[in-house]
Write an enzyme that holds these catalytic residues in place. Structure first.
Site, PDB file in Angstrom:
ATOM      1  N   GLY A  17     -83.775 -19.036 -51.295  1.00  0.00           N
ATOM      2  CA  GLY A  17     -83.648 -20.227 -50.467  1.00  0.00           C
ATOM      3  C   GLY A  17     -82.407 -20.190 -49.592  1.00  0.00           C
ATOM      4  N   ALA A  80     -76.061 -24.744 -55.341  1.00  0.00           N
ATOM      5  CA  ALA A  80     -77.159 -24.920 -56.308  1.00  0.00           C
ATOM      6  C   ALA A  80     -77.591 -26.380 -56.377  1.00  0.00           C
ATOM      7  CB  ALA A  80     -76.714 -24.452 -57.695  1.00  0.00           C
ATOM      8  N   SER A 131     -76.969 -33.115 -48.157  1.00  0.00           N
ATOM      9  CA  SER A 131     -78.344 -33.329 -47.699  1.00  0.00           C
ATOM     10  C   SER A 131     -78.404 -34.555 -46.799  1.00  0.00           C
ATOM     11  CB  SER A 131     -79.241 -33.559 -48.914  1.00  0.00           C
ATOM     12  OG  SER A 131     -80.508 -34.002 -48.508  1.00  0.00           O
ATOM     13  N   ASN A 138     -83.032 -41.700 -49.455  1.00  0.00           N
ATOM     14  CA  ASN A 138     -84.395 -41.236 -49.198  1.00  0.00           C
ATOM     15  C   ASN A 138     -85.310 -41.793 -50.280  1.00  0.00           C
ATOM     16  OD1 ASN A 138     -86.118 -39.853 -47.536  1.00  0.00           O
ATOM     17  ND2 ASN A 138     -85.901 -37.900 -48.595  1.00  0.00           N
ATOM     18  N   TYR A 144     -81.084 -37.784 -56.501  1.00  0.00           N
ATOM     19  CA  TYR A 144     -80.681 -36.698 -55.599  1.00  0.00           C
ATOM     20  C   TYR A 144     -79.736 -37.218 -54.511  1.00  0.00           C
ATOM     21  CZ  TYR A 144     -81.427 -32.829 -52.270  1.00  0.00           C
ATOM     22  OH  TYR A 144     -81.268 -31.781 -51.395  1.00  0.00           O
ATOM     23  N   GLY A 175     -81.122 -30.953 -43.074  1.00  0.00           N
ATOM     24  CA  GLY A 175     -82.379 -31.686 -43.078  1.00  0.00           C
ATOM     25  C   GLY A 175     -83.413 -30.809 -43.772  1.00  0.00           C
TER      26      GLY A 175
HETATM   27  P1  NDP Z   1     -84.190 -23.660 -53.920  1.00  0.00           P
HETATM   28  O1  NDP Z   1     -84.939 -24.408 -54.969  1.00  0.00           O
HETATM   29  O2  NDP Z   1     -84.907 -22.649 -53.086  1.00  0.00           O
HETATM   30  O3  NDP Z   1     -82.902 -22.991 -54.546  1.00  0.00           O
HETATM   31  C1  NDP Z   1     -82.094 -23.697 -55.434  1.00  0.00           C
HETATM   32  C2  NDP Z   1     -81.036 -22.742 -55.931  1.00  0.00           C
HETATM   33  O4  NDP Z   1     -80.197 -23.410 -56.880  1.00  0.00           O
HETATM   34  C3  NDP Z   1     -81.640 -21.543 -56.651  1.00  0.00           C
HETATM   35  O5  NDP Z   1     -80.875 -20.413 -56.365  1.00  0.00           O
HETATM   36  C4  NDP Z   1     -81.497 -21.927 -58.122  1.00  0.00           C
HETATM   37  O6  NDP Z   1     -81.436 -20.818 -58.985  1.00  0.00           O
HETATM   38  C5  NDP Z   1     -80.172 -22.626 -58.080  1.00  0.00           C
HETATM   39  N1  NDP Z   1     -79.989 -23.525 -59.215  1.00  0.00           N
HETATM   40  C6  NDP Z   1     -80.658 -24.664 -59.479  1.00  0.00           C
HETATM   41  N2  NDP Z   1     -80.196 -25.208 -60.612  1.00  0.00           N
HETATM   42  C7  NDP Z   1     -79.216 -24.386 -61.074  1.00  0.00           C
HETATM   43  C8  NDP Z   1     -78.377 -24.404 -62.201  1.00  0.00           C
HETATM   44  N3  NDP Z   1     -78.424 -25.394 -63.103  1.00  0.00           N
HETATM   45  N4  NDP Z   1     -77.479 -23.405 -62.357  1.00  0.00           N
HETATM   46  C9  NDP Z   1     -77.408 -22.401 -61.453  1.00  0.00           C
HETATM   47  N5  NDP Z   1     -78.190 -22.323 -60.356  1.00  0.00           N
HETATM   48  C10 NDP Z   1     -79.087 -23.304 -60.184  1.00  0.00           C
HETATM   49  O7  NDP Z   1     -83.539 -24.796 -53.003  1.00  0.00           O
HETATM   50  P2  NDP Z   1     -82.971 -24.727 -51.527  1.00  0.00           P
HETATM   51  O8  NDP Z   1     -82.536 -23.362 -51.165  1.00  0.00           O
HETATM   52  O9  NDP Z   1     -83.903 -25.456 -50.660  1.00  0.00           O
HETATM   53  O10 NDP Z   1     -81.690 -25.670 -51.722  1.00  0.00           O
HETATM   54  C11 NDP Z   1     -80.367 -25.187 -51.725  1.00  0.00           C
HETATM   55  C12 NDP Z   1     -79.447 -26.386 -51.580  1.00  0.00           C
HETATM   56  O11 NDP Z   1     -79.724 -27.034 -50.339  1.00  0.00           O
HETATM   57  C13 NDP Z   1     -79.651 -27.434 -52.671  1.00  0.00           C
HETATM   58  O12 NDP Z   1     -78.421 -27.993 -53.046  1.00  0.00           O
HETATM   59  C14 NDP Z   1     -80.514 -28.473 -51.986  1.00  0.00           C
HETATM   60  O13 NDP Z   1     -80.358 -29.730 -52.540  1.00  0.00           O
HETATM   61  C15 NDP Z   1     -79.963 -28.405 -50.571  1.00  0.00           C
HETATM   62  N6  NDP Z   1     -80.876 -28.942 -49.563  1.00  0.00           N
HETATM   63  C16 NDP Z   1     -82.107 -28.375 -49.350  1.00  0.00           C
HETATM   64  C17 NDP Z   1     -82.954 -28.911 -48.406  1.00  0.00           C
HETATM   65  C18 NDP Z   1     -84.300 -28.352 -48.136  1.00  0.00           C
HETATM   66  O14 NDP Z   1     -85.063 -28.984 -47.369  1.00  0.00           O
HETATM   67  N7  NDP Z   1     -84.661 -27.193 -48.678  1.00  0.00           N
HETATM   68  C19 NDP Z   1     -82.569 -30.095 -47.623  1.00  0.00           C
HETATM   69  C20 NDP Z   1     -81.256 -30.584 -47.933  1.00  0.00           C
HETATM   70  C21 NDP Z   1     -80.444 -30.026 -48.853  1.00  0.00           C
HETATM   71  P3  NDP Z   1     -82.792 -20.309 -59.739  1.00  0.00           P
HETATM   72  O15 NDP Z   1     -83.741 -19.944 -58.660  1.00  0.00           O
HETATM   73  O16 NDP Z   1     -82.354 -19.141 -60.531  1.00  0.00           O
HETATM   74  O17 NDP Z   1     -83.255 -21.468 -60.562  1.00  0.00           O
END
Ligand code: NDP
Length: 237
Positions: A17, A80, A131, A138, A144, A175
Site C-alpha cells: 500500500g 501503519a 487522513s 467521516n 478511525y 484522500g
Molecule cells: P494497507 O491496508 O494497504 O496497509 C496498511 C499497512 O499497515 C500494512 O503495511 C500493514 O501491515 C500495516 N499495519 C497495520 N496494522 C499494523 C500493526 N498493528 N503493526 C504493524 N503494521 C501494521 O493500507 P494503506 O496503504 O491504504 O494505508 C496506509 C496508511 O494510510 C494508513 O495509516 C491509512 O489509514 C492511511 N490512509 C489511507 C487511505 C486510503 O484511501 N488508502 C486514505 C487515508 C489515509 P500488514 O500488511 O503486514 O498487516
C-alpha cells in the site's frame, strides 16, 4: 536531489500500500529505509522487521536495531493503520480500542524511542500519515477519524516541542488512495465516492510518497513544521 541520500528513515507498515510506495520512493532518492510489517515483508527496503506497532518494547527494539544496522535515524514515517468501520451506535468498544491502539498509540510507540537521539543530534523529520477523515470526520469511521485527528494534534505538539532541537514534524492527510483498503469497497460505492472528488479519480500510493519525501527533505522543506498537507484531489480544504 532532496538531500535524502544515505539518510536512514524508519517507516511503519512498509510492506504494501502507501507504506510500500513510501519505501520505494525514499530508496529511489537514496535513503536507507527500515520498515516493519505484521504479515509478509514487501519488495524494497534495507531492513524489514516483523513487529506490531502496538508492541511498545518491540518498537523500541526495532528502532535500536535500525540504528545498529543502518546508522542514526534521520526520518520517521508512522504510516501503519487499520480500519474497523461502523456507525457509532453499532461500534463495539473493542473496535474503538483496536483502531486507536494501532493508528494513534502505535505512532506514539514509533516516535518515542527515536526522539531523544534526534534531539541530541539536532536533526530529524517526522511525517505522520493521517487522513481526510482526521480533518473533517467521516460517517462510519468515528474510531478511525478520532485516531487520525489525534495524530494531527500529536504532530503539532511534537512540532512545538522539537523545533528547538532542529527536529520537524508534519502530516500528510491522504484522500481515497488505491490500496487494498479502497479496492475492498464495492464498485457501486466507489463510483459514488469518485463523484465527490473534484479530480474524479482516487490517488495512487506514490502521490502520497512524493509528499512524504518532500516533507522529510532537509533541503526542500527545511522551514516547514507543524503543518498538515492534504493530498485529496481537491475533495477537502
Ligand atoms: P494497507 O491496508 O494497504 O496497509 C496498511 C499497512 O499497515 C500494512 O503495511 C500493514 O501491515 C500495516 N499495519 C497495520 N496494522 C499494523 C500493526 N498493528 N503493526 C504493524 N503494521 C501494521 O493500507 P494503506 O496503504 O491504504 O494505508 C496506509 C496508511 O494510510 C494508513 O495509516 C491509512 O489509514 C492511511 N490512509 C489511507 C487511505 C486510503 O484511501 N488508502 C486514505 C487515508 C489515509 P500488514 O500488511 O503486514 O498487516
Amino acid at each position: 536531489m532532496l538531500g535524502l541520500e544515505d539518510k536512514v528513515v524508519l517507516v511503519t507498515g512498509g510492506n504494501h500500500g502507501i507504506g510500500a510506495a513510501i519505501v520505494e520512493v525514499l530508496e529511489d532518492f537514496g535513503a536507507k529505509v527500515a520498515y516493519n510489517y505484521r504479515s509478509e515483508p514487501g519488495p524494497r527496503g534495507s531492513l524489514a522487521v516483523k513487529v506490531d506497532v502496538t508492541d511498545e518494547a518491540g518498537m523500541a527494539e526495532f528502532a535500536e536495531r535500525t540504528e545498529r544496522e543502518l546508522g542514526p535515524i534521520y526520518g520517521v514515517v508512522p504510516n501503519a493503520g487499520i480500519i474497523k468501520d461502523n456507525l457509532i451506535i453499532k461500534m463495539p468498544a473493542e473496535d474503538w480500542h483496536a483502531v486507536l491502539e494501532v493508528n494513534l498509540t502505535g505512532a506514539y510507540y514509533t516516535i518515542k524511542p527515536v526522539l531523544p537521539k534526534m534531539y541530541e543530534r539536532q536533526e530529524g523529520s517526522i511525517v505522520f500519515i493521517s487522513s481526510l477523515g482526521g480533518q473533517r470526520g467521516n460517517i462510519g469511521q468515528a474510531n478511525y477519524s478520532a485516531a487520525k485527528a489525534g495524530l494531527i494534534a500529536l504532530a503539532q505538539t511534537l512540532a512545538l516541542e522539537a523545533a528547538r532541537y532542529g527536529v520537524r514534524s508534519n502530516v500528510v492527510a491522504p484522500g481515497y488512495t488505491e490500496t487494498d483498503i479502497v479496492k475492498g469497497i464495492p464498485e457501486k460505492v466507489q463510483e459514488v465516492l469518485i463523484k465527490q472528488i473534484p479530480m474524479r479519480r482516487f490517488a495512487q500510493p506514490k502521490e502520497m510518497a512524493w509528499v512524504v519525501a518532500f516533507l522529510l527533505s532537509p533541503i526542500a522543506s527545511s522551514y516547514i513544521t507543524g503543518q498538515v498537507i492534504p493530498v485529496n484531489g481537491g475533495q477537502y480544504f
